[in-house]
Design a protein around this motif. Sequence first.
Motif, PDB file in Angstrom:
ATOM      1  N   THR A 224      13.719   0.076  15.381  1.00 40.12           N
ATOM      2  CA  THR A 224      13.001  -1.002  15.926  1.00 40.12           C
ATOM      3  C   THR A 224      11.613  -1.945  14.712  1.00 40.12           C
ATOM      4  OG1 THR A 224      11.319   0.689  16.493  1.00 40.12           O
ATOM      5  CG2 THR A 224      12.192  -0.405  18.751  1.00 40.12           C
ATOM      6  N   ASP A 225      11.426  -2.758  14.566  1.00 39.91           N
ATOM      7  CA  ASP A 225      11.160  -3.464  13.499  1.00 39.91           C
ATOM      8  C   ASP A 225       9.910  -3.365  13.514  1.00 39.91           C
ATOM      9  OD1 ASP A 225      13.368  -3.896  12.759  1.00 39.91           O
ATOM     10  OD2 ASP A 225      14.118  -6.073  14.050  1.00 39.91           O
ATOM     11  N   GLY A 226       9.090  -3.357  14.665  1.00 42.61           N
ATOM     12  CA  GLY A 226       7.572  -3.791  14.509  1.00 42.61           C
ATOM     13  C   GLY A 226       7.464  -2.528  13.934  1.00 42.61           C
ATOM     14  N   CYS A 227       7.511  -1.471  14.111  1.00 34.67           N
ATOM     15  CA  CYS A 227       7.230   0.086  14.075  1.00 34.67           C
ATOM     16  C   CYS A 227       6.886   0.190  12.117  1.00 34.67           C
ATOM     17  CB  CYS A 227       7.555   1.196  13.396  1.00 34.67           C
ATOM     18  SG  CYS A 227       7.095   2.039  14.531  1.00 34.67           S
ATOM     19  N   ASP A 228       8.044  -1.084  11.738  1.00 33.71           N
ATOM     20  CA  ASP A 228       7.689  -0.694   9.651  1.00 33.71           C
ATOM     21  C   ASP A 228       7.111  -0.827   9.115  1.00 33.71           C
ATOM     22  OD1 ASP A 228      10.159  -0.679  10.075  1.00 33.71           O
ATOM     23  OD2 ASP A 228      10.586  -1.814   9.180  1.00 33.71           O
ATOM     24  N   ASP A 229       5.489  -1.612   9.541  1.00 31.97           N
ATOM     25  CA  ASP A 229       4.342  -1.949   9.409  1.00 31.97           C
ATOM     26  C   ASP A 229       2.880  -1.359   9.970  1.00 31.97           C
ATOM     27  OD1 ASP A 229       4.838  -3.849   7.442  1.00 31.97           O
ATOM     28  OD2 ASP A 229       5.562  -5.383   8.200  1.00 31.97           O
ATOM     29  N   LYS A 240       3.041   4.548   5.752  1.00 39.10           N
ATOM     30  CA  LYS A 240       4.114   3.519   7.489  1.00 39.10           C
ATOM     31  C   LYS A 240       5.162   4.066   7.727  1.00 39.10           C
ATOM     32  CE  LYS A 240       1.139  -0.644   6.559  1.00 39.10           C
ATOM     33  NZ  LYS A 240       1.498  -1.459   5.824  1.00 39.10           N
ATOM     34  N   LEU A 241       5.131   3.625   9.245  1.00 41.39           N
ATOM     35  CA  LEU A 241       6.132   3.861   9.907  1.00 41.39           C
ATOM     36  C   LEU A 241       8.265   2.808   9.959  1.00 41.39           C
ATOM     37  CD1 LEU A 241       4.483   5.047  13.546  1.00 41.39           C
ATOM     38  CD2 LEU A 241       5.239   6.707  11.356  1.00 41.39           C
ATOM     39  N   THR A 242       8.044   3.473   8.292  1.00 43.92           N
ATOM     40  CA  THR A 242       9.556   2.603   7.795  1.00 43.92           C
ATOM     41  C   THR A 242      10.976   2.983   8.263  1.00 43.92           C
ATOM     42  OG1 THR A 242       9.853   3.889   6.241  1.00 43.92           O
ATOM     43  CG2 THR A 242       8.515   1.995   5.511  1.00 43.92           C
ATOM     44  N   LYS A 243      12.054   2.432   9.177  1.00 40.51           N
ATOM     45  CA  LYS A 243      12.783   2.925   9.161  1.00 40.51           C
ATOM     46  C   LYS A 243      13.181   4.381   8.664  1.00 40.51           C
ATOM     47  CE  LYS A 243      14.547  -1.079  10.945  1.00 40.51           C
ATOM     48  NZ  LYS A 243      13.338  -2.251  10.668  1.00 40.51           N
ATOM     49  N   LYS A 244      13.223   4.029   7.058  1.00 40.55           N
ATOM     50  CA  LYS A 244      13.840   5.173   6.138  1.00 40.55           C
ATOM     51  C   LYS A 244      12.905   6.410   7.028  1.00 40.55           C
ATOM     52  CE  LYS A 244      14.312   6.843   2.056  1.00 40.55           C
ATOM     53  NZ  LYS A 244      14.598   8.212   2.285  1.00 40.55           N
ATOM     54  N   LEU A 245      11.739   6.628   6.775  1.00 41.08           N
ATOM     55  CA  LEU A 245      11.007   7.342   7.295  1.00 41.08           C
ATOM     56  C   LEU A 245      11.340   8.373   8.873  1.00 41.08           C
ATOM     57  CD1 LEU A 245       8.179   9.762   6.465  1.00 41.08           C
ATOM     58  CD2 LEU A 245       7.267   7.562   8.347  1.00 41.08           C
ATOM     59  N   ARG A 246      11.664   7.621   9.856  1.00 41.08           N
ATOM     60  CA  ARG A 246      11.637   7.752  10.834  1.00 41.08           C
ATOM     61  C   ARG A 246      12.904   8.210  10.932  1.00 41.08           C
ATOM     62  NH1 ARG A 246      11.233   2.270  13.941  1.00 41.08           N
ATOM     63  NH2 ARG A 246      10.595   1.388  11.942  1.00 41.08           N
ATOM     64  N   SER A 247      13.960   7.905  10.221  1.00 48.27           N
ATOM     65  CA  SER A 247      15.766   8.527  10.203  1.00 48.27           C
ATOM     66  C   SER A 247      15.218   9.025   9.338  1.00 48.27           C
ATOM     67  CB  SER A 247      16.618   7.374   9.700  1.00 48.27           C
ATOM     68  OG  SER A 247      16.408   6.994   8.825  1.00 48.27           O
ATOM     69  N   ASP A 248      14.981   9.633   9.139  1.00 50.31           N
ATOM     70  CA  ASP A 248      15.142  10.875   7.812  1.00 50.31           C
ATOM     71  C   ASP A 248      13.821  12.008   8.764  1.00 50.31           C
ATOM     72  OD1 ASP A 248      15.580   9.682   5.921  1.00 50.31           O
ATOM     73  OD2 ASP A 248      13.729   9.984   4.319  1.00 50.31           O
TER      74      ASP A 248
END
Length: 419
Positions: A224-229, A240-248
């Motif tokens: 999801t995009d929204g969570c990035d911020d 921030k809960l960026t996509k990279k952080l979440r996927s790592d």
Amino acid sequence: MYASATFSVVAFACLAVTLLFEQQAVIIPENQHTLGNTGSRQETSASSPLREFWHNGSRNNTGFVAFGDSYSAGIGTGVDGKEDDCRQGIHAHAQLIAADRGPTAFQFLSCTGATTANVMAGGENSQIDSFNASLPADFALLSVGGNDLGFFDVMNACVFRFYNFYSGTCEAAIAHSRANLESDEFEIRLRIVIMEILDKIRWEKKPRFTITMTGYARFFNELTDGCDDMSFGIWWYGPKLTKKLRSDMNALVLTVNAKLHKTINAINADFTEDKVLFVDYDNAFEGHRFCEPNVTEPDYGRADTWFFLVGGQDNARNGTQSRRLSDIKTLSPTSPLVDPSSCLEPARRTGDWGMLALCYMAIAKHHDPTLRFAHENIVVDLSSRWYVPTYYGKTFHPRSLGHETIRDQIYKKWRALDG
Ligand SMILES: *[C@@H]1O[C@H](CO)[C@@H](O)[C@H](O)[C@H]1NC(C)=O
Ligand SMILES: *[C@@H]1O[C@H](CO)[C@@H](O)[C@H](O)[C@H]1NC(C)=O
Ligand SMILES: *[C@@H]1O[C@H](CO)[C@@H](O)[C@H](O)[C@H]1NC(C)=O
Ligand SMILES: *[C@@H]1O[C@H](CO)[C@@H](O)[C@H](O)[C@H]1NC(C)=O
Ligand SMILES: *[C@@H]1O[C@H](CO)[C@@H](O)[C@H](O)[C@H]1NC(C)=O
């Protein structure tokens, strides 16, 4: 092998659990919640047809034992009476399974913060040493590994930063976890734990005894995009809960599950029949993670999220909640748990996420009294009180609906064996 159940039986069982939890005194005697408690459940209620039906569905339904960490202890899922140091919750999947089985000798030894070393014989607060093998046990449940691999450090460094600047970088915490995972040591320790459990029940005399081990679930929807911020950070300007952080972080969980599975396969290869079953419930959490579509995190109102937020409420079904929730209570600022000069050593020794979080926050605040909390619900008046450790420690653990799903995934695995 255990439950010659069909899908409809499980549906009945869910209803039975609901009914049973309405008579809480019957199901969860207060004295069942201490480490090393070996008492068996008493038959105290008139048998209900549903309960009998489930009971009949299982063969030689005599007892079982649960070993492991906070994911097994069910931290945050409610207590009936006083919470013990192991933070066992009434909706832990092991408790739900015990309730389905009716009166049975259930030894609930799981403890928040436990590593393989705390399960092993001879270790500090050894769970295997507390296990009374004279009581009947048909199987064991086990969840362990997250604390050996440093899950708390990853969560702290990457997501919450309880320790503010001292929390270390996310990359370093993940790299450290991965190094632990890839070392032979973790595999060896897990193998010792499993062999010690089997030895203690003398598997050659109980050839049907098996261990059901559960893994972990990915915490995030990483697309999801929204969570990035958005941020779960404790203090202002948290990560921030960026996509990279979440996927790592998700990738780490998948690697842990793969490692557990591989180790279990290697152990089973030494026996003529499988002794250990691995239940990977990760896929069943799909749609119930953090950062799902259209969710603004932290979303304290979303019952469909199956993990706890800091201080978040449980999502037990209506009518099954504990009457007395203890984690809203507060500690005095003179509690040793929040003494910045001395809290760290005991917190590290127990490995309890809540004690670690509290201590880190106390030290961070001591170093910088101007620090501000990022979210309203975290705010306590630090000059007069702190929340108790469970308030923080349950974070990123399954809520009651998550435990129901873990239970159902275990049943699914057992049914598949029954053929
Ligand atoms: C359970 O088993 C007992 C004894 O075999 C039997 O009398 C009873 O009818 C069974 N109950 C159910 C609900 O199947
Ligand atoms: C159940 O227990 C009886 C008596 O102890 C034993 O003979 C039988 O093999 C057991 N059945 C199963 C399925 O383990
Ligand atoms: C273990 O269980 C047996 C059988 O119920 C009991 O007699 C014994 O006292 C228990 N041992 C301990 C140390 O609790
Ligand atoms: C999210 O919101 C958008 C726009 O309001 C809507 O079209 C979409 O169906 C929603 N998605 C989910 C999964 O609720
Ligand atoms: C419990 O009931 C309330 C009010 O009806 C509802 O908002 C909430 O979603 C329910 N919780 C669950 C877990 O079903």
